[in-house]
Design a protein around this motif. Sequence first.
Motif, PDB file in Angstrom:
ATOM      1  N   ASN A 305       0.814  -1.225   0.022  1.00 28.50           N
ATOM      2  CA  ASN A 305      -0.103   0.078   0.101  1.00 28.50           C
ATOM      3  C   ASN A 305       0.932   1.276   0.029  1.00 28.50           C
ATOM      4  OD1 ASN A 305      -2.678  -1.175   0.053  1.00 28.50           O
ATOM      5  ND2 ASN A 305      -2.220  -1.822   2.197  1.00 28.50           N
ATOM      6  N   PRO A 306       0.364   2.073  -0.666  1.00 31.56           N
ATOM      7  CA  PRO A 306       1.144   3.655  -0.506  1.00 31.56           C
ATOM      8  C   PRO A 306       0.995   4.361   0.827  1.00 31.56           C
ATOM      9  CG  PRO A 306      -0.889   3.661  -1.536  1.00 31.56           C
ATOM     10  CD  PRO A 306      -0.872   2.226  -1.384  1.00 31.56           C
ATOM     11  N   THR A 307       2.085   4.756   1.130  1.00 29.66           N
ATOM     12  CA  THR A 307       2.186   5.739   2.334  1.00 29.66           C
ATOM     13  C   THR A 307       2.411   6.975   2.314  1.00 29.66           C
ATOM     14  OG1 THR A 307       4.150   4.923   3.123  1.00 29.66           O
ATOM     15  CG2 THR A 307       2.415   3.579   3.857  1.00 29.66           C
ATOM     16  N   ARG A 308       1.973   8.055   2.983  1.00 31.71           N
ATOM     17  CA  ARG A 308       2.427   9.346   2.726  1.00 31.71           C
ATOM     18  C   ARG A 308       2.985   9.810   4.181  1.00 31.71           C
ATOM     19  NH1 ARG A 308      -0.191  14.583   3.832  1.00 31.71           N
ATOM     20  NH2 ARG A 308       0.439  16.302   2.469  1.00 31.71           N
ATOM     21  N   LYS A 309       4.273  10.288   3.856  1.00 33.66           N
ATOM     22  CA  LYS A 309       5.043  10.922   4.948  1.00 33.66           C
ATOM     23  C   LYS A 309       5.392  12.212   4.579  1.00 33.66           C
ATOM     24  CE  LYS A 309       9.290   9.531   7.630  1.00 33.66           C
ATOM     25  NZ  LYS A 309      10.419   8.665   7.818  1.00 33.66           N
ATOM     26  N   VAL A 310       5.362  13.378   5.695  1.00 28.76           N
ATOM     27  CA  VAL A 310       5.769  14.530   5.572  1.00 28.76           C
ATOM     28  C   VAL A 310       6.825  14.661   6.363  1.00 28.76           C
ATOM     29  CG1 VAL A 310       5.085  16.856   6.018  1.00 28.76           C
ATOM     30  CG2 VAL A 310       3.368  15.247   5.593  1.00 28.76           C
ATOM     31  N   THR A 311       7.980  15.354   5.522  1.00 30.34           N
ATOM     32  CA  THR A 311       9.427  15.623   5.934  1.00 30.34           C
ATOM     33  C   THR A 311       9.846  16.909   5.636  1.00 30.34           C
ATOM     34  OG1 THR A 311      10.569  14.608   4.174  1.00 30.34           O
ATOM     35  CG2 THR A 311      10.024  13.078   5.941  1.00 30.34           C
ATOM     36  N   ILE A 312      10.686  17.629   6.295  1.00 28.26           N
ATOM     37  CA  ILE A 312      11.199  18.974   5.966  1.00 28.26           C
ATOM     38  C   ILE A 312      12.624  18.344   5.541  1.00 28.26           C
ATOM     39  CG2 ILE A 312      11.687  20.840   6.638  1.00 28.26           C
ATOM     40  CD1 ILE A 312       9.627  21.164   8.546  1.00 28.26           C
ATOM     41  N   PRO A 313      13.319  18.355   4.362  1.00 30.25           N
ATOM     42  CA  PRO A 313      14.753  18.187   3.972  1.00 30.25           C
ATOM     43  C   PRO A 313      15.688  19.238   4.737  1.00 30.25           C
ATOM     44  CG  PRO A 313      13.378  18.285   2.167  1.00 30.25           C
ATOM     45  CD  PRO A 313      12.511  19.044   3.170  1.00 30.25           C
ATOM     46  N   LYS A 314      16.843  18.629   5.064  1.00 26.40           N
ATOM     47  CA  LYS A 314      17.785  19.329   5.570  1.00 26.40           C
ATOM     48  C   LYS A 314      17.915  21.029   5.126  1.00 26.40           C
ATOM     49  CE  LYS A 314      22.543  19.481   7.525  1.00 26.40           C
ATOM     50  NZ  LYS A 314      23.791  18.638   7.340  1.00 26.40           N
ATOM     51  N   GLU A 315      18.025  20.897   3.837  1.00 26.60           N
ATOM     52  CA  GLU A 315      18.302  22.339   3.230  1.00 26.60           C
ATOM     53  C   GLU A 315      17.064  23.418   3.275  1.00 26.60           C
ATOM     54  OE1 GLU A 315      17.054  19.313  -0.004  1.00 26.60           O
ATOM     55  OE2 GLU A 315      18.257  19.317   1.566  1.00 26.60           O
ATOM     56  N   MET A 316      16.070  22.744   3.476  1.00 23.30           N
ATOM     57  CA  MET A 316      14.718  23.606   3.607  1.00 23.30           C
ATOM     58  C   MET A 316      14.914  24.056   4.962  1.00 23.30           C
ATOM     59  SD  MET A 316      13.359  23.758   0.838  1.00 23.30           S
ATOM     60  CE  MET A 316      11.759  24.534   1.132  1.00 23.30           C
ATOM     61  N   GLU A 318      17.443  24.727   6.727  1.00 21.14           N
ATOM     62  CA  GLU A 318      18.498  25.783   6.797  1.00 21.14           C
ATOM     63  C   GLU A 318      17.906  26.988   6.234  1.00 21.14           C
ATOM     64  OE1 GLU A 318      21.430  25.926   8.144  1.00 21.14           O
ATOM     65  OE2 GLU A 318      21.234  23.726   8.495  1.00 21.14           O
ATOM     66  N   ARG A 319      17.094  27.032   5.451  1.00 14.44           N
ATOM     67  CA  ARG A 319      16.278  28.048   4.485  1.00 14.44           C
ATOM     68  C   ARG A 319      15.405  28.836   5.593  1.00 14.44           C
ATOM     69  NH1 ARG A 319      12.783  28.428  -0.931  1.00 14.44           N
ATOM     70  NH2 ARG A 319      12.245  30.560  -0.624  1.00 14.44           N
ATOM     71  N   LEU A 320      14.694  27.646   6.377  1.00 13.44           N
ATOM     72  CA  LEU A 320      13.498  28.423   7.448  1.00 13.44           C
ATOM     73  C   LEU A 320      14.540  29.040   8.505  1.00 13.44           C
ATOM     74  CD1 LEU A 320      10.689  28.125   8.667  1.00 13.44           C
ATOM     75  CD2 LEU A 320      11.202  26.046   9.706  1.00 13.44           C
ATOM     76  N   ARG A 321      15.637  28.574   9.054  1.00  9.93           N
ATOM     77  CA  ARG A 321      16.300  29.125   9.968  1.00  9.93           C
ATOM     78  C   ARG A 321      16.574  30.700   9.720  1.00  9.93           C
ATOM     79  NH1 ARG A 321      21.503  26.283  12.573  1.00  9.93           N
ATOM     80  NH2 ARG A 321      21.993  26.329  10.534  1.00  9.93           N
ATOM     81  N   GLU A 322      17.053  30.949   8.257  1.00  8.97           N
ATOM     82  CA  GLU A 322      17.588  32.097   7.678  1.00  8.97           C
ATOM     83  C   GLU A 322      16.589  33.222   7.379  1.00  8.97           C
ATOM     84  OE1 GLU A 322      19.757  31.262   4.067  1.00  8.97           O
ATOM     85  OE2 GLU A 322      21.296  29.968   4.995  1.00  8.97           O
ATOM     86  N   VAL A 323      15.178  32.472   6.906  1.00 11.38           N
ATOM     87  CA  VAL A 323      14.255  33.326   6.665  1.00 11.38           C
ATOM     88  C   VAL A 323      13.252  33.925   7.735  1.00 11.38           C
ATOM     89  CG1 VAL A 323      12.207  33.611   5.003  1.00 11.38           C
ATOM     90  CG2 VAL A 323      14.327  32.518   4.080  1.00 11.38           C
TER      91      VAL A 323
END
Length: 350
Positions: A305-316, A318-323
Amino acid sequence: MTDQTLSHQPLVLVDTSTLSRDEWLDWRRKGLGGSDAAAVLGISPFRTARDLYYDKLGIVTADDQENWVALEMGNLLEPLVARIFEKKTGLKIYQRKCMFQHPAYPWMLADLDYLVELPDGSTAILEIKTTNYNAKDKWWYNGEEIVPIYYEAQGRHYMAVMGIDRVYFCCLYGNNEEETIIRHIDRDMSYEEELIALEDSFWHDHVLAKTPPPYTEDGDLILESLRRQLGPADKDAPPIAIAPPQFARVKQFLALREKKKHYDAEVTRLENEMARLKALIVADMGTSCKAVYEDGADSYTITFNPTRKVTIPKEMLERLREVHPDIYKEYAIVSISRRFDVKKAKPEAA
């Protein structure tokens, strides 16, 4: 074990109805209570015998913070769980706000949640427990109803102190009365005799003698105990010189690490073969999420079965920390751990 320890009336050490928590803790340090029994036996998932030793001596560790939310929730829910027990069993319960003491072993103490009036006129003990939905499985083993061994030790300690032959446990793991587990255990004199002997040794050979007990528990529990005792690491502290007796542990660790490498290689080979077979099975299934097999005797269902997993990549991140540094600081969680390793130094060039 004498006849006096089999059938007796416990002594009342102190009335607890007006004690503050600190006063109550001081009285508990005058002996061993039911919640201490599992640590003495080395079967507690929460603390080591060394932790218990430090507690009885009133030694304040570097990090002595308990999970106060869980403790408070347990205290708040105790009357509710007791009412559920009464409703589901029809038994009458009552409280005696005091700390009991064994007449033959004065270091054996008991502070009970409730007492139970049984239909035959005898008395039982009731222990109230709360847990979460996932942990409820600890009350079963191979499909059989059980009392977790660390709670069993607590109950048997109480029966020994009180001279009572039965303990009930009522554990709430959900938000309605049907999500409640009720169990009971009856007195086991051989278990009780061994428990008293081990508690006696712990109290006299360690607490009164002020000699710390050795670590015998699982590694993770010992590390957590050390973290509470020692506090954070000091990167500026000088290296510790290990003597030959202690280095024997290092050599054993290195030998086991080498042995593990061989097992790891075999596990990797098996996992790779399983992954290959899985891919071939999925190829047979095509775009279907389910396959079935029957041969007259057995039937199998295979699902993909397909599963859906929400993740935040490392580069994103880093961008969140900057913005949005304020948002990042509010929600980011920093955990600190220590990595253990052993390396053999290279010989210095002549």
